[in-house]
Design a protein around this motif. Structure first.
Motif, PDB file in Angstrom:
ATOM      1  N   LEU A 294       9.869  19.769 -46.127  1.00 41.48           N
ATOM      2  CA  LEU A 294      11.007  19.139 -45.465  1.00 41.48           C
ATOM      3  C   LEU A 294      11.691  20.158 -44.561  1.00 41.48           C
ATOM      4  O   LEU A 294      12.109  21.233 -45.020  1.00 41.48           O
ATOM      5  CB  LEU A 294      12.003  18.602 -46.502  1.00 41.48           C
ATOM      6  N   ILE A 295      11.810  19.812 -43.286  1.00 41.52           N
ATOM      7  CA  ILE A 295      12.426  20.691 -42.299  1.00 41.52           C
ATOM      8  C   ILE A 295      13.899  20.329 -42.179  1.00 41.52           C
ATOM      9  O   ILE A 295      14.256  19.161 -41.985  1.00 41.52           O
ATOM     10  CB  ILE A 295      11.718  20.564 -40.942  1.00 41.52           C
ATOM     11  N   THR A 296      14.760  21.339 -42.256  1.00 42.75           N
ATOM     12  CA  THR A 296      16.203  21.078 -42.203  1.00 42.75           C
ATOM     13  C   THR A 296      16.795  21.240 -40.810  1.00 42.75           C
ATOM     14  O   THR A 296      17.844  20.662 -40.523  1.00 42.75           O
ATOM     15  CB  THR A 296      16.937  22.010 -43.173  1.00 42.75           C
ATOM     16  N   GLY A 297      16.177  22.034 -39.955  1.00 48.58           N
ATOM     17  CA  GLY A 297      16.732  22.246 -38.619  1.00 48.58           C
ATOM     18  C   GLY A 297      15.816  23.105 -37.775  1.00 48.58           C
ATOM     19  O   GLY A 297      14.695  23.447 -38.175  1.00 48.58           O
ATOM     20  N   GLU A 298      16.300  23.489 -36.583  1.00 50.18           N
ATOM     21  CA  GLU A 298      15.474  24.241 -35.645  1.00 50.18           C
ATOM     22  C   GLU A 298      15.116  25.623 -36.180  1.00 50.18           C
ATOM     23  O   GLU A 298      13.967  26.058 -36.084  1.00 50.18           O
ATOM     24  CB  GLU A 298      16.209  24.365 -34.302  1.00 50.18           C
ATOM     25  N   SER A 299      16.089  26.321 -36.719  1.00 52.92           N
ATOM     26  CA  SER A 299      15.808  27.673 -37.224  1.00 52.92           C
ATOM     27  C   SER A 299      14.816  27.635 -38.390  1.00 52.92           C
ATOM     28  O   SER A 299      13.921  28.484 -38.489  1.00 52.92           O
ATOM     29  CB  SER A 299      17.101  28.359 -37.658  1.00 52.92           C
ATOM     30  N   HIS A 300      14.978  26.650 -39.261  1.00 47.68           N
ATOM     31  CA  HIS A 300      14.043  26.507 -40.379  1.00 47.68           C
ATOM     32  C   HIS A 300      12.644  26.184 -39.874  1.00 47.68           C
ATOM     33  O   HIS A 300      11.642  26.755 -40.335  1.00 47.68           O
ATOM     34  CB  HIS A 300      14.528  25.405 -41.325  1.00 47.68           C
ATOM     35  N   ALA A 301      12.545  25.281 -38.905  1.00 46.40           N
ATOM     36  CA  ALA A 301      11.250  24.927 -38.336  1.00 46.40           C
ATOM     37  C   ALA A 301      10.598  26.134 -37.684  1.00 46.40           C
ATOM     38  O   ALA A 301       9.384  26.371 -37.825  1.00 46.40           O
ATOM     39  CB  ALA A 301      11.403  23.794 -37.332  1.00 46.40           C
ATOM     40  N   HIS A 302      11.379  26.927 -36.958  1.00 52.28           N
ATOM     41  CA  HIS A 302      10.837  28.114 -36.302  1.00 52.28           C
ATOM     42  C   HIS A 302      10.312  29.116 -37.326  1.00 52.28           C
ATOM     43  O   HIS A 302       9.219  29.697 -37.158  1.00 52.28           O
ATOM     44  CB  HIS A 302      11.918  28.760 -35.433  1.00 52.28           C
ATOM     45  N   GLN A 303      11.077  29.318 -38.401  1.00 56.65           N
ATOM     46  CA  GLN A 303      10.649  30.266 -39.432  1.00 56.65           C
ATOM     47  C   GLN A 303       9.371  29.798 -40.131  1.00 56.65           C
ATOM     48  O   GLN A 303       8.446  30.590 -40.390  1.00 56.65           O
ATOM     49  CB  GLN A 303      11.782  30.452 -40.441  1.00 56.65           C
ATOM     50  N   VAL A 304       9.287  28.500 -40.437  1.00 56.87           N
ATOM     51  CA  VAL A 304       8.106  27.957 -41.115  1.00 56.87           C
ATOM     52  C   VAL A 304       6.879  28.050 -40.225  1.00 56.87           C
ATOM     53  O   VAL A 304       5.793  28.466 -40.656  1.00 56.87           O
ATOM     54  CB  VAL A 304       8.380  26.496 -41.541  1.00 56.87           C
ATOM     55  N   LEU A 305       7.012  27.687 -38.958  1.00 57.71           N
ATOM     56  CA  LEU A 305       5.875  27.725 -38.038  1.00 57.71           C
ATOM     57  C   LEU A 305       5.404  29.155 -37.789  1.00 57.71           C
ATOM     58  O   LEU A 305       4.192  29.414 -37.687  1.00 57.71           O
ATOM     59  CB  LEU A 305       6.245  27.041 -36.721  1.00 57.71           C
ATOM     60  N   LYS A 306       6.323  30.102 -37.674  1.00 58.53           N
ATOM     61  CA  LYS A 306       5.929  31.489 -37.472  1.00 58.53           C
ATOM     62  C   LYS A 306       5.215  32.051 -38.702  1.00 58.53           C
ATOM     63  O   LYS A 306       4.284  32.847 -38.580  1.00 58.53           O
ATOM     64  CB  LYS A 306       7.159  32.335 -37.142  1.00 58.53           C
ATOM     65  N   THR A 307       5.668  31.655 -39.874  1.00 67.53           N
ATOM     66  CA  THR A 307       4.997  32.105 -41.099  1.00 67.53           C
ATOM     67  C   THR A 307       3.569  31.559 -41.159  1.00 67.53           C
ATOM     68  O   THR A 307       2.630  32.274 -41.513  1.00 67.53           O
ATOM     69  CB  THR A 307       5.779  31.651 -42.341  1.00 67.53           C
ATOM     70  N   TYR A 308       3.426  30.278 -40.797  1.00 67.61           N
ATOM     71  CA  TYR A 308       2.080  29.702 -40.796  1.00 67.61           C
ATOM     72  C   TYR A 308       1.228  30.344 -39.706  1.00 67.61           C
ATOM     73  O   TYR A 308       0.022  30.567 -39.913  1.00 67.61           O
ATOM     74  CB  TYR A 308       2.152  28.196 -40.591  1.00 67.61           C
ATOM     75  N   GLU A 309       1.804  30.634 -38.544  1.00 65.86           N
ATOM     76  CA  GLU A 309       1.048  31.295 -37.476  1.00 65.86           C
ATOM     77  C   GLU A 309       0.501  32.640 -37.946  1.00 65.86           C
ATOM     78  O   GLU A 309      -0.655  32.985 -37.675  1.00 65.86           O
ATOM     79  CB  GLU A 309       1.949  31.492 -36.254  1.00 65.86           C
ATOM     80  N   ASP A 310       1.319  33.392 -38.669  1.00 67.96           N
ATOM     81  CA  ASP A 310       0.865  34.679 -39.198  1.00 67.96           C
ATOM     82  C   ASP A 310      -0.275  34.491 -40.194  1.00 67.96           C
ATOM     83  O   ASP A 310      -1.265  35.232 -40.166  1.00 67.96           O
ATOM     84  CB  ASP A 310       2.044  35.394 -39.853  1.00 67.96           C
ATOM     85  N   HIS A 311      -0.150  33.496 -41.084  1.00 70.86           N
ATOM     86  CA  HIS A 311      -1.222  33.205 -42.034  1.00 70.86           C
ATOM     87  C   HIS A 311      -2.500  32.768 -41.310  1.00 70.86           C
ATOM     88  O   HIS A 311      -3.602  33.205 -41.659  1.00 70.86           O
ATOM     89  CB  HIS A 311      -0.763  32.105 -43.005  1.00 70.86           C
ATOM     90  N   TYR A 312      -2.341  31.935 -40.300  1.00 76.08           N
ATOM     91  CA  TYR A 312      -3.489  31.401 -39.571  1.00 76.08           C
ATOM     92  C   TYR A 312      -4.248  32.519 -38.857  1.00 76.08           C
ATOM     93  O   TYR A 312      -5.481  32.560 -38.891  1.00 76.08           O
ATOM     94  CB  TYR A 312      -3.001  30.368 -38.552  1.00 76.08           C
ATOM     95  N   ASN A 313      -3.532  33.439 -38.222  1.00 73.22           N
ATOM     96  CA  ASN A 313      -4.188  34.497 -37.455  1.00 73.22           C
ATOM     97  C   ASN A 313      -4.689  35.646 -38.315  1.00 73.22           C
ATOM     98  O   ASN A 313      -5.711  36.262 -37.994  1.00 73.22           O
ATOM     99  CB  ASN A 313      -3.216  35.058 -36.406  1.00 73.22           C
ATOM    100  N   ARG A 314      -3.993  35.926 -39.397  1.00 69.38           N
ATOM    101  CA  ARG A 314      -4.314  37.122 -40.177  1.00 69.38           C
ATOM    102  C   ARG A 314      -5.247  36.846 -41.346  1.00 69.38           C
ATOM    103  O   ARG A 314      -6.030  37.732 -41.733  1.00 69.38           O
ATOM    104  CB  ARG A 314      -3.004  37.735 -40.698  1.00 69.38           C
ATOM    105  N   HIS A 315      -5.213  35.627 -41.876  1.00 70.41           N
ATOM    106  CA  HIS A 315      -5.938  35.390 -43.134  1.00 70.41           C
ATOM    107  C   HIS A 315      -6.900  34.200 -43.101  1.00 70.41           C
ATOM    108  O   HIS A 315      -8.006  34.298 -43.634  1.00 70.41           O
ATOM    109  CB  HIS A 315      -4.923  35.168 -44.271  1.00 70.41           C
ATOM    110  N   ARG A 316      -6.510  33.090 -42.498  1.00 62.97           N
ATOM    111  CA  ARG A 316      -7.273  31.851 -42.647  1.00 62.97           C
ATOM    112  C   ARG A 316      -8.659  31.965 -42.009  1.00 62.97           C
ATOM    113  O   ARG A 316      -8.779  32.309 -40.829  1.00 62.97           O
ATOM    114  CB  ARG A 316      -6.520  30.682 -42.012  1.00 62.97           C
ATOM    115  N   PRO A 317      -9.746  31.695 -42.745  1.00 59.95           N
ATOM    116  CA  PRO A 317     -11.092  31.775 -42.168  1.00 59.95           C
ATOM    117  C   PRO A 317     -11.382  30.574 -41.280  1.00 59.95           C
ATOM    118  O   PRO A 317     -10.805  29.497 -41.449  1.00 59.95           O
ATOM    119  CB  PRO A 317     -12.003  31.790 -43.403  1.00 59.95           C
ATOM    120  N   HIS A 318     -12.340  30.765 -40.345  1.00 65.16           N
ATOM    121  CA  HIS A 318     -12.684  29.726 -39.380  1.00 65.16           C
ATOM    122  C   HIS A 318     -14.199  29.600 -39.289  1.00 65.16           C
ATOM    123  O   HIS A 318     -14.915  30.606 -39.200  1.00 65.16           O
ATOM    124  CB  HIS A 318     -12.103  30.050 -38.002  1.00 65.16           C
TER     125      HIS A 318
END
Length: 360
Positions: A294-318
């Motif tokens: 559940l997203i509460t606002g813009e800052s929360h959405a930005h923090q969640v997306l950046k965390t996932y971006e870091d996981h996607y680029n650094r760890h997630r296999p493709h």
């Protein structure tokens, strides 16, 4: 093997009196043959005479004590049958087919347990996603093996999703393409927010911009400037920017990329498959992240997306990178001692996403 050993021991025991008392032993052997034959006949008075393996062993062992010329008179079977029994016993002694394994070695129990653990802790992962995580941990097994382990355990292996159909251009030019598309999400109060996602086709590296509720052309242009600044010298390897015909893109937006010698390519109207890679990564973000938080606002959405971006680029296999993450160059060394290298789990976003590494 046991029958052959028993036969060998019997022959050795019977050979002792044959050496010491040659004449008397022959008579005793003939009597033993006749007595055993009577026992066989009594056992099968109601039907045809059938010799069990124990009967054949006993007759073959006694044959060494009786003169070969008297075999026809003493034994109830022909000499050819007696010799055939002896050949069968010898062949069984040297038969190693029961001890020889064929086919591929079975998957180790520890590997199966790890596959089932990953499937249990990550119910949205399919067999190929689990295979990629295993490769990161040093367990290189085929995706079909993972599929079979899950299937045998009654877990849905999740069918493989097919790739894009627009192959001619994307496959030939993948190393030089960066694609852009808008990503929308709704807050807990129903407010719609937007972000701009960029995906490098060659490395699968993901870039997610800041979040806004009003994505104007000026805002989109500023995100383009921020991206080119973050890319730095890597823009030299890029040749094309692929985007749709959304009105939020402006000529200034295109000019920023053209200044770095990128050619802007627009997909056909209402043809999302022409930007399939970016569409797919947005679908991945939605399935793995946005549908479960559940997203509460813009800052929360930005923090969640950046965390996932870091996981996607650094760890997630493709799959397109042989199960490597966008920032990884090679797989870790293969692990053989599973007991000494137990995977360590790191919870991302409160356990919504799990990362696994070999414990130090």
């Amino acid at each position: 093997m046991i029958v052959s050993l028993l036969y060998k021991v019997t022959r050795k025991l019977l050979s002792v009196p044959a050496v010491l008392l040659r004449s008397e032993t022959v008579k005793d052997a003939e009597l033993l043959v006749l007595r055993h034959e009577n026992a066989v006949l009594r056992r099968q008075l109601a039907g045809p005479v059938r010799y069990e393996p124990a009967d054949r062993l006993w007759f073959a062992a006694l044959a060494g004590l009786v003169d070969r010329r008297r075999w026809r008179e003493v034994f109830p079977v022909t000499p050819g049958t007696l010799l055939a029994w002896h050949r069968t016993l010898v062949a069984r002694k040297w038969d190693y087919s029961a001890r020889r394994r064929t086919g591929r070695p079975p998957t180790r129990a520890a590997t199966k347990s790890l596959v089932l653990r990953l499937a249990r802790e990550n119910p949205r992962w399919g067999h190929r996603r689990i295979q990629g995580e295993l490769a990161r941990l040093g367990h290189h097994i085929a995706h079909s093996t993972v599929w079979q382990i899950l299937h045998d355990a009654g877990i849905d292996p999740a069918p493989r999703r097919t790739g894009p159909t627009w192959r001619e251009f994307l496959t030939a030019q993948a190393q030089g393409i960066i694609a852009a598309d808008f990503l929308h999400l709704d807050t807990v109060l129903g407010r719609r927010l937007y972000a701009l996602a960029f995906l490098e086709h060659g490395t699968r590296r993901l870039h997610i911009t800041s979040v806004t509720a009003n994505p104007t052309q000026a805002w989109t242009t500023q995100q383009a400037r921020n991206l080119t600044a973050d890319l730095g010298h890597r823009t030299e390897s890029l040749r094309f920017l692929l985007r749709d015909r959304d009105g939020k893109y402006s000529q200034t937006f295109d000019a920023i990329f053209q200044s770095d010698d990128l050619r802007v390519i627009k997909s056909a109207p209402q043809a999302p498959r022409m930007n399939a890679h970016c569409e797919r990564v947005i679908g991945t973000i939605r399935r793995e992240l946005l549908d479960h938080i559940l997203i509460t606002g813009e800052s929360h959405a930005h923090q969640v997306l950046k965390t996932y971006e870091d996981h996607y680029n650094r760890h997630r296999p493709h799959q397109a990178r042989d199960q490597l993450s966008p920032e990884a160059r090679q797989h870790p060394a293969a692990v053989h001692d599973l007991a000494a290298h137990r995977p360590h789990r790191t919870r991302i976003l409160g356990g919504l996403i799990n990362e696994y590494r070999q414990a130090a």
